[in-house]
Design a protein around this motif. Structure first.
Motif, PDB file in Angstrom:
ATOM      1  N   ASN A 117      -6.455   0.011  -5.771  1.00  0.00           N
ATOM      2  CA  ASN A 117      -6.706   1.464  -5.833  1.00  0.00           C
ATOM      3  C   ASN A 117      -7.411   1.860  -7.132  1.00  0.00           C
ATOM      4  O   ASN A 117      -7.524   3.043  -7.437  1.00  0.00           O
ATOM      5  CB  ASN A 117      -5.373   2.234  -5.715  1.00  0.00           C
ATOM      6  N   LYS A 120       0.846  -1.217   0.000  1.00  0.00           N
ATOM      7  CA  LYS A 120       0.000   0.000   0.000  1.00  0.00           C
ATOM      8  C   LYS A 120       0.868   1.250   0.000  1.00  0.00           C
ATOM      9  O   LYS A 120       0.562   2.227  -0.683  1.00  0.00           O
ATOM     10  CB  LYS A 120      -0.918   0.007   1.232  1.00  0.00           C
ATOM     11  N   PRO A 137       0.653   4.940  -8.125  1.00  0.00           N
ATOM     12  CA  PRO A 137      -0.650   4.249  -8.202  1.00  0.00           C
ATOM     13  C   PRO A 137      -0.796   3.324  -9.401  1.00  0.00           C
ATOM     14  O   PRO A 137      -1.612   2.404  -9.371  1.00  0.00           O
ATOM     15  CB  PRO A 137      -1.659   5.406  -8.286  1.00  0.00           C
TER      16      PRO A 137
END
Ligand SMILES: C[S@@+](CC[C@H](N)C(=O)[O-])C[C@H]1O[C@@H](n2cnc3c(N)ncnc32)[C@H](O)[C@@H]1O
Length: 270
Positions: free
Chosen positions: A102, A75, A82
């Motif tokens: 995500n 994470k 991302p």
């Protein structure tokens, strides 16, 4: 209940039910360290009557600790990048994507064909998720991973490398270092004390000290290591806390984060 004919499965693949059961059990526990409804759902629908699903208390604690550590660390990386490409090697019925997706990352699940076939009953491929039905030791799988320029690659190999002899582990690192320079790799490694001990699927490879991983391949740099004995201490019995004074018990399993040297750094070294 789905009956899965697993008579012809490679015995090593049966090990996937141990982490599945550990994550499912954690979900029903008071004050869980994570919840995982998908594991619970899968376990309810698969016939595991002839399968070992319980690795014992110590193994369970190790699995939960590594799940949490790797979730948190991946994470952190995807918070910075991302669009990362995640390679989940020896995926089994792992559920990490459900916990950390995500909406932007690309995800590859690789396992032996029998396991990917089971996995396909519970998960689907789409624009961002692909399955690869191959052995991780079959070097051709790396060609199936398109790498956008400057992509961050995060590789996870949980509960996998301890089942390979050292020469295969070395081949694995050579393959990754060559194809995925700069990539992060998270994996767990057992202490050598547990290698070749009598178990349902015996461990064939281990390390005493995390730093020794750098001896396996010159492109490998150890970023961080977590000893299972130092994690989830509140769940450890007094006996285990005392036995944790021994390095072989404290480091019975370690979670390693390594990074492969970047190509430019590699050419500087030549
Ligand atoms: C202990 S399970 C771990 C599963 C999953 N990573 C998890 O933590 O839930 C080990 C997995 O490695 C897979 N495996 C074993 N040998 C493999 C190989 N040569 N190539 C790819 N996967 C392999 C097995 O089929 C099994 O799914």
């Amino acid at each position: 209940m789905q009956t899965t004919n697993r008579k012809d499965w490679p015995p090593i693949s049966e090990t996937l039910f141990i982490p599945l059961a550990a994550r499912a059990a954690e979900t029903t526990r008071k004050n869980p360290i994570f919840t995982d409804e998908k594991s619970l759902e899968m376990l309810r629908t698969i016939d595991t009557s002839t399968t070992v699903t319980d690795g014992g208390e110590l193994a369970t604690q190790g699995i939960l600790a590594r799940t949490k550590v790797i979730d948190d660390e991946v994470k952190k990386i995807i918070a910075q990048t991302p669009n990362a490409v995640i390679l989940n090697l020896g995926a089994g019925l792992d559920t990490r994507m459900n916990r950390i997706d995500n909406g932007l990352l690309t995800w590859f699940d690789l396992d032996l064909p029998e396991v990917i076939s089971l996995r396909s009953r519970f998960f689907s491929e789409n624009d961002r998720v692909r399955f690869i039905s191959k052995s991780v030791l079959d070097a051709s799988w790396v060609e199936e991973i398109p790498l956008p320029e400057n992509s961050t690659v995060v590789i996870v190999a949980e509960g996998l490398l301890m089942y390979f002899p050292e020469e295969d582990v070395i081949r694995f690192f050579t393959l990754l270092a060559k194809r995925f320079s700069g990539a992060h790799l998270f994996f767990d490694v057992v202490h050598r004390f547990f290698v070749n001990k009598k178990m349902s699927s015996p461990f064939l490879w281990g390390l005493d000290r995390a730093k020794d991983i750098e001896k396996l391949n010159e492109q490998v740099r150890l970023v961080q290591a977590w000893s299972t004995g130092n994690l989830l201490k509140e769940r450890q019995s007094m006996l285990i806390r005392i036995l944790n004074l021994l390095p072989s018990t404290r480091n019975r399993s370690q979670i390693l984060h390594i990074q492969f040297a970047r190509e430019d750094a590699q050419s500087n070294r030549r």
